[in-house]
Scaffold this active site. Structure first.
Site, PDB file in Angstrom:
ATOM      1  N   GLU A 181      -8.789  -2.713  -5.516  1.00  0.00           N
ATOM      2  CA  GLU A 181      -9.321  -1.507  -4.407  1.00  0.00           C
ATOM      3  C   GLU A 181      -8.545  -0.351  -4.675  1.00  0.00           C
ATOM      4  O   GLU A 181      -7.326  -0.234  -4.491  1.00  0.00           O
ATOM      5  CB  GLU A 181      -8.835  -2.147  -3.057  1.00  0.00           C
ATOM      6  N   CYS A 185      -6.822   5.601   2.145  1.00  0.00           N
ATOM      7  CA  CYS A 185      -8.039   5.723   0.965  1.00  0.00           C
ATOM      8  C   CYS A 185      -9.331   6.169   1.575  1.00  0.00           C
ATOM      9  O   CYS A 185      -9.998   6.552   0.619  1.00  0.00           O
ATOM     10  CB  CYS A 185      -7.817   4.260   0.421  1.00  0.00           C
ATOM     11  N   LYS A 236       3.721  -8.297  -4.137  1.00  0.00           N
ATOM     12  CA  LYS A 236       4.917  -7.325  -4.497  1.00  0.00           C
ATOM     13  C   LYS A 236       4.283  -6.040  -3.558  1.00  0.00           C
ATOM     14  O   LYS A 236       3.398  -5.455  -4.070  1.00  0.00           O
ATOM     15  CB  LYS A 236       5.031  -6.981  -5.858  1.00  0.00           C
ATOM     16  N   GLU A 277      -8.538  12.847  -5.895  1.00  0.00           N
ATOM     17  CA  GLU A 277      -7.844  12.180  -4.633  1.00  0.00           C
ATOM     18  C   GLU A 277      -6.621  12.897  -4.503  1.00  0.00           C
ATOM     19  O   GLU A 277      -5.635  12.907  -5.106  1.00  0.00           O
ATOM     20  CB  GLU A 277      -7.677  10.811  -4.792  1.00  0.00           C
TER      21      GLU A 277
HETATM   22  P1  NAD Z   1       0.214   2.884  -7.177  1.00  0.00           P
HETATM   23  O1  NAD Z   1      -1.021   2.539  -7.882  1.00  0.00           O
HETATM   24  O2  NAD Z   1       1.125   3.887  -7.343  1.00  0.00           O
HETATM   25  O3  NAD Z   1       0.917   1.604  -6.417  1.00  0.00           O
HETATM   26  C1  NAD Z   1       0.409   0.572  -5.978  1.00  0.00           C
HETATM   27  C2  NAD Z   1       0.937  -0.668  -6.050  1.00  0.00           C
HETATM   28  O4  NAD Z   1       1.049  -1.059  -7.667  1.00  0.00           O
HETATM   29  C3  NAD Z   1       2.631  -0.531  -5.813  1.00  0.00           C
HETATM   30  O5  NAD Z   1       2.929  -1.704  -4.990  1.00  0.00           O
HETATM   31  C4  NAD Z   1       3.204  -0.245  -7.278  1.00  0.00           C
HETATM   32  O6  NAD Z   1       4.664  -0.629  -7.262  1.00  0.00           O
HETATM   33  C5  NAD Z   1       2.219  -0.948  -7.994  1.00  0.00           C
HETATM   34  N1  NAD Z   1       2.268  -0.699  -9.510  1.00  0.00           N
HETATM   35  C6  NAD Z   1       2.546   0.585 -10.037  1.00  0.00           C
HETATM   36  N2  NAD Z   1       2.587   0.605 -11.319  1.00  0.00           N
HETATM   37  C7  NAD Z   1       2.290  -0.939 -11.681  1.00  0.00           C
HETATM   38  C8  NAD Z   1       2.268  -1.461 -12.935  1.00  0.00           C
HETATM   39  N3  NAD Z   1       2.090  -1.047 -14.046  1.00  0.00           N
HETATM   40  N4  NAD Z   1       1.813  -2.968 -12.871  1.00  0.00           N
HETATM   41  C9  NAD Z   1       1.782  -3.564 -11.659  1.00  0.00           C
HETATM   42  N5  NAD Z   1       1.876  -2.906 -10.398  1.00  0.00           N
HETATM   43  C10 NAD Z   1       2.219  -1.519 -10.585  1.00  0.00           C
HETATM   44  O7  NAD Z   1      -0.553   3.364  -5.694  1.00  0.00           O
HETATM   45  P2  NAD Z   1       0.159   3.968  -4.413  1.00  0.00           P
HETATM   46  O8  NAD Z   1       0.572   5.336  -4.531  1.00  0.00           O
HETATM   47  O9  NAD Z   1       1.133   2.969  -4.064  1.00  0.00           O
HETATM   48  O10 NAD Z   1      -0.983   4.146  -3.238  1.00  0.00           O
HETATM   49  C11 NAD Z   1      -1.976   5.041  -3.397  1.00  0.00           C
HETATM   50  C12 NAD Z   1      -3.380   4.695  -3.782  1.00  0.00           C
HETATM   51  O11 NAD Z   1      -3.582   3.571  -3.239  1.00  0.00           O
HETATM   52  C13 NAD Z   1      -4.199   5.816  -3.668  1.00  0.00           C
HETATM   53  O12 NAD Z   1      -5.105   6.022  -4.657  1.00  0.00           O
HETATM   54  C14 NAD Z   1      -5.058   5.227  -2.542  1.00  0.00           C
HETATM   55  O13 NAD Z   1      -6.727   5.495  -2.483  1.00  0.00           O
HETATM   56  C15 NAD Z   1      -5.036   3.767  -2.951  1.00  0.00           C
HETATM   57  N6  NAD Z   1      -5.430   2.812  -1.902  1.00  0.00           N
HETATM   58  C16 NAD Z   1      -6.671   2.262  -1.877  1.00  0.00           C
HETATM   59  C17 NAD Z   1      -7.160   1.496  -0.896  1.00  0.00           C
HETATM   60  C18 NAD Z   1      -8.574   0.757  -0.949  1.00  0.00           C
HETATM   61  O14 NAD Z   1      -8.466  -0.253  -0.167  1.00  0.00           O
HETATM   62  N7  NAD Z   1      -9.327   1.084  -1.637  1.00  0.00           N
HETATM   63  C19 NAD Z   1      -6.385   1.199   0.337  1.00  0.00           C
HETATM   64  C20 NAD Z   1      -5.137   2.018   0.171  1.00  0.00           C
HETATM   65  C21 NAD Z   1      -4.728   2.732  -0.591  1.00  0.00           C
END
Ligand code: NAD
Length: 487
Positions: free
Chosen positions: A253, A287, A178, A391
Site C-alpha cells: 500500500e 496517502c 514493525k 508525492e
Molecule cells: P517509508 O517507506 O519510509 O516507511 C514505511 C515503513 O517501512 C517504516 O516502518 C519504515 O521503518 C519501514 N522501512 C523503511 N525502509 C525499509 C526497508 N528497507 N525494509 C523494510 N522496511 C523498511 O514510508 P513513511 O515515510 O513512513 O510513510 C509515508 C509513505 O507511506 C507515503 O509515501 C505515503 O503515501 C505512504 N502511505 C501509504 C498508505 C496507503 O494505504 N497506500 C497509507 C499511509 C501512508
C-alpha cells in the site's frame, strides 16, 4: 539536554513479554522538536526472536475457532476504547497531529479495525462445486499463512498498524509487526493490553526500530512467508527485491498523487469544505490527500478565491489545542522537503496564494522549535512539474483549470501513481463515466475518505500491489486450497 531528563524508554514485545534492547534510538516530539522517548534499535537478532515466538504460537492460535479469535479481538477493541484519551494524547505527541484528529480519527479507527475484522472473519464462506465432476466433489478451504510480517508508516500510526494486525490474527496467523521508528509509542501501549485481551504469548509480537535494520531483517527472514507493507514506493521496491528469493506473498500500500476533478455543476459549498479537508487533514500527511485540483474553467476564479479563504480558516498550531485542525509535520527533514516544493514552485513562476511565505504562522513559545507549516495553495504549475508529479505528503496542493472531460481524465491519469481520486459533479452519467476511466484504486464522488472497510482498499500503478479490507484482507492473509474427493 540535562542528564536528569527521564525519557520514556520503549521495549520490544516478544513472546508475550517486554524485552529491553541494548541499543536505543531517539524519537522526537514534532511539535516541540525535542527528544521525548527512546525506542529499541532492533536488528536481525531481535527480529529472529520475535519470529521464533510467532512460529511457536502459530499451531495453537491457528487451530482456534474464528469465534474464539473474534472474542479476543473484540476485547482488545474494548480495552483501546476504554483508554481512548490516553492513546490519543500519545499519538498526537508522537506524530505531531492535532489532538482532535487523534481523538476522532486515529484511535476510534484503531479500535474499529479490531471490531470489524472480529466480525467479518465470522462470515466468510468457501466454494463447493455443485456438479459431480468425474465422480468427484470439489471444494475449497482457506488456511492461515503462518507468521505475517507487518510494516507500517508514521502518518496514521496505530490506525494503519491495526489495519494489518487485526485481519492477520483474525484469520489465524501470528504476527511480527514493525511500526515506523518515528511513531512507535501507541503500538507499545497496545502491547500492554494484549494479555488482558486474551492473546496467547507469541501471537502478536512487535519489534521497534528502523527500516534498514529491523524492517529489512523481517522482510528477509526465511520463516516469514508474507509481508504486508504500507509506506513509500521507493521502500516497496527494496522490499520486493529482498523478498523475491523467498517468493513471499506481498501486499503493498504505497504513495499517491491524488487528483480532485471539479466540474462546474458541483455543489460548491460542499466541494470547498471537503476539498480543504482532503488537501490538508493531518497536515496533508495522508496517502489519500488531494494534491492536484482540476477545476472547470468557468468556475475556476470563484473556486480559487473561496478555496483560499477556506484554507486560511483551517487552523494550524499546538496539537494539544483542541481548536486546531492541524499540528506539526513529522520531522525537520520532512518539513524542509515539503517547503522545498514551494520554493521550486516560485522558481518555476507559479503563484502561492496562501500559507508558506505568504501568511504568518503564530505559535506558542513551547512550539517554537516544532515543524509547522500552514496550508499552502499553488496555481500556475505545469502538469510536468515535480509539484504535479511527485508525492509531497504535506499541506500543499496545486490548483489548475481544465476545459474538457476527456482532457481532464487524461491529465488526472498523467502521473505514475494511482491511489485515489475525487470527482465533483451532480451529473450522474458523468460521474460514472469519469470514475470508470480514472486510473485509481479508489474514486470518491462528491465526498472524500468515506470508508466502508468491506471495500477493497489499495492502489494501481506505483501506488501498490494488491488490495486489503473485508474479504480481500481475508484472502491475502490466507492460502486457498482446492480439495477433490472421489466418491
Ligand atoms: P517509508 O517507506 O519510509 O516507511 C514505511 C515503513 O517501512 C517504516 O516502518 C519504515 O521503518 C519501514 N522501512 C523503511 N525502509 C525499509 C526497508 N528497507 N525494509 C523494510 N522496511 C523498511 O514510508 P513513511 O515515510 O513512513 O510513510 C509515508 C509513505 O507511506 C507515503 O509515501 C505515503 O503515501 C505512504 N502511505 C501509504 C498508505 C496507503 O494505504 N497506500 C497509507 C499511509 C501512508
Amino acid at each position: 539536554m540535562s542528564k536528569d531528563i527521564k525519557y520514556l524508554v520503549l521495549e520490544n514485545y516478544i513472546g508475550g513479554k517486554f524485552v529491553p534492547c541494548s541499543k536505543l534510538i531517539d524519537s522526537f516530539n514534532p511539535s516541540t522538536g525535542t527528544v521525548y522517548c527512546k525506542i529499541p534499535d532492533s536488528g536481525p537478532e531481535e527480529v529472529d526472536a520475535a519470529v521464533r515466538a510467532a512460529k511457536e504460537a502459530f499451531p495453537d492460535w491457528s487451530a482456534k475457532s474464528p469465534e474464539a479469535r473474534s472474542k479476543v479481538l473484540n476485547k482488545l477493541a474494548d480495552l483501546i476504547e476504554a483508554r481512548l484519551e490516553e492513546f490519543a494524547q500519545a499519538e498526537s505527541k508522537d506524530q505531531g497531529k492535532a489532538i482532535t484528529f487523534a481523538r476522532n480519527v486515529d484511535i476510534p479507527r484503531a479500535a474499529h479495525n479490531f471490531r470489524f475484522f472480529a466480525s467479518s472473519v465470522l462470515h466468510h464462506t468457501s466454494d463447493c462445486s455443485q456438479m459431480d465432476h468425474m465422480g468427484c466433489l470439489n471444494y475449497t478451504i482457506r488456511c492461515p499463512v503462518g507468521v505475517a510480517g507487518l510494516i507500517s508508516p508514521w502518518n496514521l500510526p496505530l490506525y494503519l498498524l491495526t489495519w494489518k494486525i487485526a485481519p492477520a490474527v483474525a484469520a489465524g496467523n501470528t504476527v511480527v509487526a514493525k511500526p515506523s521508528e518515528m511513531t512507535s509509542v501507541t503500538a507499545w501501549m497496545m502491547c500492554q493490553l494484549l494479555e488482558e485481551a486474551g492473546f496467547p504469548p507469541g501471537v502478536v509480537n512487535i519489534v521497534f526500530g528502523t527500516g534498514p535494520r529491523a524492517g529489512d531483517a523481517l522482510v528477509s527472514h526465511p520463516d516469514v512467508p508474507l509481508i504486508s507493507f504500507t509506506g513509500g514506493t521507493a521502500t516497496a521496491r527494496l522490499i520486493t527485491e529482498r523478498s523475491a528469493p523467498y517468493c513471499k506473498k506481498l501486499s503493498l500500500e504505497l504513495g499517491g498523487k491524488n487528483p480532485a476533478i471539479i466540474f462546474a455543476d458541483a455543489d460548491m459549498e460542499q466541494c470547498i469544505s471537503t476539498t480543504v479537508r482532503s488537501s490538508f487533514s493531518n497536515q496533508g500527511e495522508i496517502c489519500l490527500c488531494t494534491s492536484r485540483i482540476f477545476v472547470e474553467r468557468s468556475i475556476y476564479p470563484e473556486f480559487l478565491t473561496r478555496f483560499v479563504e477556506a484554507a486560511r480558516r483551517w487552523k494550524t498550531g499546538a496539537p494539544t489545542d483542541p481548536s486546531n485542525d492541524n499540528g506539526a509535520l513529522i520531522s525537520k527533514e520532512h518539513l524542509q522537503k515539503v517547503k522545498g516544493y514551494v520554493a521550486l514552485a516560485l522558481k518555476e513562476g507559479a503563484q502561492v496564494h496562501c500559507g508558506e511565505g505568504v501568511d504568518k504562522l503564530t505559535l506558542p513559545e513551547q512550539n517554537a522549535g516544532g515543524y509547522f507549516m500552514l496550508p499552502t495553495i499553488i496555481s500556475g504549475v505545469k502538469d510536468s512539474s515535480a509539484l504535479m508529479q511527485e508525492e509531497i505528503f504535506g499541506p500543499v496542493t496545486c490548483v489548475t483549470p481544465f476545459d474538457e472531460e476527456e482532457e481532464v481524465i487524461s491529465r488526472a491519469n498523467g502521473v505514475r501513481y494511482g491511489l485515489s481520486a475525487t470527482v465533483w459533479s451532480r451529473d450522474v452519467g458523468r460521474v460514472h463515466r469519469v470514475a470508470r476511466k480514472l486510473e485509481a484504486g479508489l474514486v470518491w464522488t462528491n465526498c472524500w475518505l468515506v470508508r466502508d472497510l468491506n471495500l477493497p482498499f489499495g492502489g494501481m500503478k506505483s501506488s501498490g500491489i494488491g488490495r486489503e479490507g473485508g474479504v480481500d484482507s481475508y484472502h491475502f492473509f490466507t492460502e486457498v486450497k482446492s480439495i477433490t474427493i472421489k466418491h
